[in-house]
Scaffold this active site. Structure first.
Site, PDB file in Angstrom:
ATOM      1  N   ARG A 187      11.931  -6.435   5.117  1.00  0.00           N
ATOM      2  CA  ARG A 187      11.645  -5.010   4.958  1.00  0.00           C
ATOM      3  C   ARG A 187      12.444  -4.170   5.940  1.00  0.00           C
ATOM      4  NH1 ARG A 187       5.575  -2.657   5.126  1.00  0.00           N
ATOM      5  NH2 ARG A 187       5.709  -2.932   7.380  1.00  0.00           N
ATOM      6  N   ARG A 226      -9.496   0.148   9.013  1.00  0.00           N
ATOM      7  CA  ARG A 226      -9.066  -1.235   9.219  1.00  0.00           C
ATOM      8  C   ARG A 226     -10.128  -2.064   9.913  1.00  0.00           C
ATOM      9  NH1 ARG A 226      -3.179  -0.219   9.057  1.00  0.00           N
ATOM     10  NH2 ARG A 226      -2.024  -2.130   9.390  1.00  0.00           N
ATOM     11  N   LYS A 262       0.837  -1.217   0.000  1.00  0.00           N
ATOM     12  CA  LYS A 262       0.000   0.000   0.000  1.00  0.00           C
ATOM     13  C   LYS A 262       0.869   1.263   0.000  1.00  0.00           C
ATOM     14  CE  LYS A 262      -2.206  -1.026   3.854  1.00  0.00           C
ATOM     15  NZ  LYS A 262      -1.695  -2.352   4.264  1.00  0.00           N
TER      16      LYS A 262
HETATM   17  P1  ADP Z   1       1.217  -2.506   8.033  1.00  0.00           P
HETATM   18  O1  ADP Z   1       0.217  -2.095   7.007  1.00  0.00           O
HETATM   19  O2  ADP Z   1       2.502  -2.939   7.434  1.00  0.00           O
HETATM   20  O3  ADP Z   1       0.690  -3.427   9.081  1.00  0.00           O
HETATM   21  P2  ADP Z   1       1.045   0.117   9.287  1.00  0.00           P
HETATM   22  O4  ADP Z   1       2.219   1.018   9.307  1.00  0.00           O
HETATM   23  O5  ADP Z   1      -0.121   0.473   8.442  1.00  0.00           O
HETATM   24  O6  ADP Z   1       1.647  -1.280   8.903  1.00  0.00           O
HETATM   25  O7  ADP Z   1       0.510  -0.091  10.786  1.00  0.00           O
HETATM   26  C1  ADP Z   1       1.366  -0.439  11.851  1.00  0.00           C
HETATM   27  C2  ADP Z   1       0.559  -0.637  13.119  1.00  0.00           C
HETATM   28  O8  ADP Z   1      -0.094   0.579  13.464  1.00  0.00           O
HETATM   29  C3  ADP Z   1      -0.568  -1.660  13.019  1.00  0.00           C
HETATM   30  O9  ADP Z   1      -0.117  -2.971  13.243  1.00  0.00           O
HETATM   31  C4  ADP Z   1      -1.518  -1.168  14.125  1.00  0.00           C
HETATM   32  O10 ADP Z   1      -1.047  -1.531  15.403  1.00  0.00           O
HETATM   33  C5  ADP Z   1      -1.389   0.332  14.008  1.00  0.00           C
HETATM   34  N1  ADP Z   1      -2.408   0.910  13.083  1.00  0.00           N
HETATM   35  C6  ADP Z   1      -2.187   1.559  11.916  1.00  0.00           C
HETATM   36  N2  ADP Z   1      -3.340   1.945  11.333  1.00  0.00           N
HETATM   37  C7  ADP Z   1      -4.335   1.532  12.156  1.00  0.00           C
HETATM   38  C8  ADP Z   1      -5.749   1.594  12.117  1.00  0.00           C
HETATM   39  N3  ADP Z   1      -6.408   2.181  11.085  1.00  0.00           N
HETATM   40  N4  ADP Z   1      -6.447   1.043  13.157  1.00  0.00           N
HETATM   41  C9  ADP Z   1      -5.824   0.463  14.180  1.00  0.00           C
HETATM   42  N5  ADP Z   1      -4.499   0.349  14.276  1.00  0.00           N
HETATM   43  C10 ADP Z   1      -3.741   0.870  13.283  1.00  0.00           C
END
Ligand code: ADP
Ligand code: ZN
Length: 215
Positions: A127, A88, A13
């Protein structure tokens, strides 16, 4: 363009967001990046989110919804945005809908990036991330061995949540809590799908994404 990027952790993404942003000039909003910044700066939000993030669990909906609402109200949504990592959960999607309706800025589309799970595990364990600018690198690709970010010279590190056990947990969390959004957005006529095959380069996926979005 007001777009949500949907897909498992490691589906690419962020990489697709970078490519879309460069060509179509819209704001990239990554909830993971915003959370990691709060963590570095030890804000109240950062401190509350840290334990969830390190385990690969989701940060509670109310914290995330407030955070995104504030960001959209500050930056404005009318000029277009790429949402990366949000929503999410179904409650997040419902709250997001409400915020966008209030701003009179409905979504144009939701792009689902489909990738095989074993490819994801391989990718995420390799990564690395730039501590300064957030750029994503992969040890398997050329030029990654220098220890410095090719974009800004910053320090390269491995995220705490990019180890295999936490990755497997993040994939379980994705399947249980985030995947229901595929049907949710499909029933609203917003879903577009790109299947990123194993031999695809980021540019191949990008071309497929543009086609899927009718760009
Ligand atoms: P990836 O898509 O590689 O899992 P992100 O950088 O998007 O990594 O997210 C890292 C962490 O941040 C997630 O595992 C979660 O703990 C938190 N997080 C990010 N976005 C959300 C969201 N929309 N709702 C809840 N937790 C989130
Ligand atoms: Zn950098």
């Amino acid at each position: 363009m007001r777009l949500v990027l949907l897909g498992a952790p490691g589906s690419g993404k962020g990489t697709q967001a970078d490519l879309l942003k460069a060509k179509y000039n819209c704001v990239h909003i990554s909830t993971g990046d915003i959370l990691r910044k709060n963590l570095r700066e030890k804000t109240e939000l950062g401190l509350r989110a840290e334990a969830f993030m390190n385990k690969g669990e989701l940060v509670p909906d109310d914290l995330i919804i407030d955070m995104v609402g504030e960001k959209l109200r500050n930056d404005g949504a009318a000029g277009g945005f790429l949402m990366d990592g949000f929503p999410r959960t179904v409650p997040q999607a419902e709250a997001f809908d409400k915020i966008l309706n209030e701003m009179e800025c409905p979504l144009d589309a939701v792009l689902l990036i489909k990738v095989d799970e074993e490819i994801i595990v391989r990718r995420l364990t390799n990564r690395r991330t730039c501590r300064a600018c957030g750029k994503i690198l992969n040890l398997l690709s050329a030029g990654a061995g220098t220890g410095k970010c090719p974009a800004c010279g910053g320090e390269i590190y491995q995220r705490d949540d990019d180890c295999e056990q936490v990755i497997r947990n993040r994939l379980d969390v994705y399947r249980e809590q985030t995947e229901p959004l595929v049907a949710w957005y499909e029933s609203r006529g917003l879903l577009r799908v790109i299947e990123a095959l194993e031999h695809y380069t980021p540019e191949d996926t990008f071309k497929g994404a543009e086609a899927a979005l009718g760009l």
